[in-house]
Design a protein around this motif. Structure first.
Motif, short mmCIF file in Angstrom:
data_model
loop_
_atom_site.label_atom_id
_atom_site.label_comp_id
_atom_site.label_asym_id
_atom_site.label_seq_id
_atom_site.Cartn_x
_atom_site.Cartn_y
_atom_site.Cartn_z
N ARG A 12 -50.13 30.04 28.51
CA ARG A 12 -49.31 31.26 28.58
C ARG A 12 -49.30 32.00 27.22
O ARG A 12 -49.41 33.22 27.17
CB ARG A 12 -47.89 30.93 29.01
CG ARG A 12 -47.00 32.16 29.16
CD ARG A 12 -45.61 31.78 29.60
NE ARG A 12 -45.60 31.32 30.95
CZ ARG A 12 -45.10 32.01 31.97
NH1 ARG A 12 -44.55 33.18 31.77
NH2 ARG A 12 -45.11 31.52 33.19
N MET A 20 -52.28 39.63 28.35
CA MET A 20 -52.28 39.27 29.77
C MET A 20 -50.91 38.67 30.08
O MET A 20 -50.61 37.57 29.63
CB MET A 20 -53.37 38.24 30.08
CG MET A 20 -54.72 38.82 30.25
SD MET A 20 -55.85 37.63 31.01
CE MET A 20 -56.49 36.82 29.56
N PHE A 21 -50.10 39.42 30.80
CA PHE A 21 -48.73 38.97 31.05
C PHE A 21 -48.50 38.56 32.50
O PHE A 21 -47.43 38.07 32.84
CB PHE A 21 -47.73 40.04 30.63
CG PHE A 21 -47.82 40.34 29.16
CD1 PHE A 21 -47.35 39.45 28.21
CD2 PHE A 21 -48.43 41.50 28.70
CE1 PHE A 21 -47.45 39.70 26.85
CE2 PHE A 21 -48.53 41.78 27.34
CZ PHE A 21 -48.04 40.87 26.42
N GLN A 22 -49.47 38.77 33.37
CA GLN A 22 -49.34 38.37 34.77
C GLN A 22 -50.34 37.27 35.06
O GLN A 22 -51.52 37.39 34.72
CB GLN A 22 -49.58 39.56 35.70
CG GLN A 22 -48.53 40.63 35.56
CD GLN A 22 -48.76 41.76 36.54
OE1 GLN A 22 -49.76 41.79 37.24
NE2 GLN A 22 -47.83 42.69 36.59
N THR A 23 -49.87 36.21 35.68
CA THR A 23 -50.77 35.09 35.97
C THR A 23 -51.90 35.51 36.89
O THR A 23 -53.01 34.98 36.79
CB THR A 23 -49.99 33.91 36.60
OG1 THR A 23 -49.37 34.34 37.81
CG2 THR A 23 -48.95 33.37 35.64
N SER A 24 -51.65 36.49 37.75
CA SER A 24 -52.70 36.94 38.68
C SER A 24 -53.87 37.60 37.95
O SER A 24 -54.95 37.75 38.52
CB SER A 24 -52.11 37.90 39.72
OG SER A 24 -51.52 39.01 39.08
N ASN A 25 -53.69 37.98 36.68
CA ASN A 25 -54.80 38.55 35.90
C ASN A 25 -55.95 37.56 35.76
O ASN A 25 -57.10 37.96 35.58
CB ASN A 25 -54.34 38.95 34.49
CG ASN A 25 -53.37 40.10 34.48
OD1 ASN A 25 -53.23 40.82 35.45
ND2 ASN A 25 -52.70 40.28 33.36
N ARG A 39 -53.79 32.49 43.98
CA ARG A 39 -52.82 33.01 43.03
C ARG A 39 -51.76 31.96 42.71
O ARG A 39 -51.30 31.84 41.58
CB ARG A 39 -52.16 34.28 43.58
CG ARG A 39 -53.11 35.46 43.55
CD ARG A 39 -52.56 36.68 44.24
NE ARG A 39 -51.19 36.97 43.82
CZ ARG A 39 -50.47 37.95 44.31
NH1 ARG A 39 -50.97 38.76 45.20
NH2 ARG A 39 -49.25 38.16 43.89
N TYR A 43 -50.88 30.38 39.13
CA TYR A 43 -49.50 30.44 38.64
C TYR A 43 -49.07 29.08 38.11
O TYR A 43 -48.53 28.96 37.02
CB TYR A 43 -48.56 30.92 39.76
CG TYR A 43 -47.11 30.90 39.34
CD1 TYR A 43 -46.57 31.94 38.59
CD2 TYR A 43 -46.28 29.83 39.68
CE1 TYR A 43 -45.25 31.92 38.19
CE2 TYR A 43 -44.95 29.81 39.29
CZ TYR A 43 -44.44 30.85 38.54
OH TYR A 43 -43.13 30.82 38.14
N THR A 47 -47.98 28.10 34.31
CA THR A 47 -46.57 27.82 34.06
C THR A 47 -46.22 26.35 33.87
O THR A 47 -45.15 26.05 33.34
CB THR A 47 -45.68 28.39 35.18
OG1 THR A 47 -46.08 27.79 36.42
CG2 THR A 47 -45.81 29.90 35.27
#
Length: 108
Positions: A12, A20-25, A39, A43, A47
């Motif tokens: 993270r 890159m702040f969204q895991t889906s990126n 996804r 995630y 995390t």
């Protein structure tokens, strides 16, 4: 005395360094490198610290983030809690870590 080692999973942090702040990126970037994860799997990968990780995923993450495995995994001693009891010496109680398993889709 045995020294139990754990680690800090820095995925993270390294993603944030790359904006890159969204895991889906990570989903399409991993797919470009032959790693197909849902996804939800990505995630969990971001995390929670994985207990098992395929070398293919590790190498893909290092390529995406322009880093080394040493950047992703930071070794650190496992903390122990001290249980206090009346009239007895305190004895250490290890803190349990959670396990996670990441599987490629279609494999059990």
């Amino acid at each position: 005395m045995n020294k139990k080692m754990g680690y800090r999973w820095r995925l993270r942090d390294l993603m944030a360094d790359q904006q890159m702040f969204q895991t889906s990126n990570l989903v399409p970037l991993l797919a470009e490198r032959g790693i197909v994860l849902s996804r939800e799997q990505v995630y969990r990968l971001v995390t929670t610290a994985p207990q098992r990780l395929s070398m293919d995923v590790l190498v893909a993450l290092c390529d995406i983030l322009a880093c080394t495995p040493n950047d992703l995994i930071q070794p650190e001693p496992v903390n122990q809690q001290i249980r206090k009891t009346a009239g007895a010496q305190a004895e250490p109680t290890p803190i349990a870590s959670r396990r996670s398993v990441i599987r490629k889709p279609g494999k059990q």
